[in-house]
Design an enzyme around this catalytic site. Structure first.
Site, PDB file in Angstrom:
ATOM      1  N   ASP A   1       0.567  -1.299   0.325  1.00 13.35           N
ATOM      2  CA  ASP A   1      -0.038   0.063  -0.101  1.00 13.35           C
ATOM      3  C   ASP A   1       0.967   1.317  -0.028  1.00 13.35           C
ATOM      4  O   ASP A   1       1.971   1.137   0.264  1.00 13.35           O
ATOM      5  CB  ASP A   1      -0.975   0.029   1.073  1.00 13.35           C
ATOM      6  N   LEU A   2       0.955   2.664  -0.605  1.00 16.65           N
ATOM      7  CA  LEU A   2       1.513   3.343  -0.624  1.00 16.65           C
ATOM      8  C   LEU A   2       0.921   4.621   0.770  1.00 16.65           C
ATOM      9  O   LEU A   2       1.927   4.742   1.709  1.00 16.65           O
ATOM     10  CB  LEU A   2       0.961   4.478  -1.702  1.00 16.65           C
ATOM     11  N   ASP A   3      -0.040   5.033   0.445  1.00 17.21           N
ATOM     12  CA  ASP A   3      -0.764   6.581   1.443  1.00 17.21           C
ATOM     13  C   ASP A   3      -0.267   5.518   2.885  1.00 17.21           C
ATOM     14  O   ASP A   3      -1.598   4.248   2.807  1.00 17.21           O
ATOM     15  CB  ASP A   3      -1.625   7.046   1.351  1.00 17.21           C
TER      16      ASP A   3
ATOM     17  N   ASP B   1      -1.327  -0.486   6.321  1.00 17.00           N
ATOM     18  CA  ASP B   1      -1.538   0.151   7.614  1.00 17.00           C
ATOM     19  C   ASP B   1      -3.451  -0.349   7.869  1.00 17.00           C
ATOM     20  O   ASP B   1      -3.776   0.447   8.862  1.00 17.00           O
ATOM     21  CB  ASP B   1      -1.702   1.252   7.634  1.00 17.00           C
TER      22      ASP B   1
END
Length: 238
Positions: free
Chosen positions: A16-18, A188
């Site tokens: 995941d990025l954000d 997250d």
């Protein structure tokens, strides 16, 4: 590091990025502020257009077209376009104006400060296994120096429905030519990242950056394979 399920050999890692590789909260605040200011200044009839009015239009569009949820960029653009139409702009003016607002949004959206730990960890991991980014958002990794670590980037909308739907997870496995069980997804969010990955047969790593308790967090649906509190801990798994 806490283990909840037995890990199988890890032959690739998806991220995941954000809020997994960097803090996205201040970026979104600044991006929203700057793009809305540009919208208000774009035309006199939009000067008093509030963020609450924007949200009302956004919610209405979602109710009318539920599938637009899977493409947050187009959802935002269409909302801005509708605001301009209701302010009296012609369809051509509204389309051109919404594109200009989105250009401002895209600029600020990728003004991201990436922690040194993220660069160091991704560089070390990329030497061992292929890395892939899977995001529901619209940040552009090539604009903040992360694209070089990834084999490719999958984005909700162009590449399928948003996580936790399995579209992008399956596409990643297909492109990597690997069984899902040999891919570790790191994120997250316990719903979109952990539950989504586990349900499609991948292994899941929850990065717990806010000192949450997995046994008490309300959105804990499925146990991850492993829980970490620092990204650098991933290097110990390979």
């Amino acid at each position: 590091m806490h283990f909840y399920r037995r890990l199988k050999p890890i032959k690739a890692i998806t991220f995941d990025l954000d809020d997994t590789l960097y803090d996205n909260y201040p970026v979104i605040l600044k991006t929203t502020e700057e793009s809305h200011r540009f919208l208000q200044e774009y035309h006199p009839s939009l000067r008093d257009f509030s963020t609450a009015a924007y949200q009302t239009l956004r919610d209405r569009l979602l109710a009318e077209e539920p599938e637009i949820y899977h493409d947050v960029t187009e959802w935002r653009r269409r909302t801005v376009e509708q605001a301009m139409l209701e302010a009296g702009l012609t369809p051509a003016e509204a389309q051109a104006g919404s594109n200009k607002v989105m250009a401002v949004f895209a600029h600020w959206r990728s003004q991201i400060s990436v922690p040194p730990e993220t660069h160091t960890t991704l560089a070390a991991l990329a030497e061992r296994v292929p890395l892939v980014a899977i995001t529901n958002g619209n940040a552009e990794p090539h604009l903040f120096g992360l694209d070089g670590y990834f084999q490719f980037v999958l984005r909700a909308g162009p590449h399928g429905r948003a996580k936790p739907y399995q579209d992008m997870y399956h596409l990643a496995a297909q492109r990597l030519d690997l069984a899902p069980e040999n891919i570790l997804h790191v994120g997250d969010d316990l719903t979109t990242d952990v539950a989504g990955a586990v349900r499609c047969g991948m292994q899941a790593c929850w990065i717990n950056l806010r000192e949450g308790n997995l046994m008490q967090v309300s959105d804990a649906r499925l146990l991850p394979h492993v829980e970490i509190t620092q990204l650098a801990s991933l290097t110990a798994l390979l």
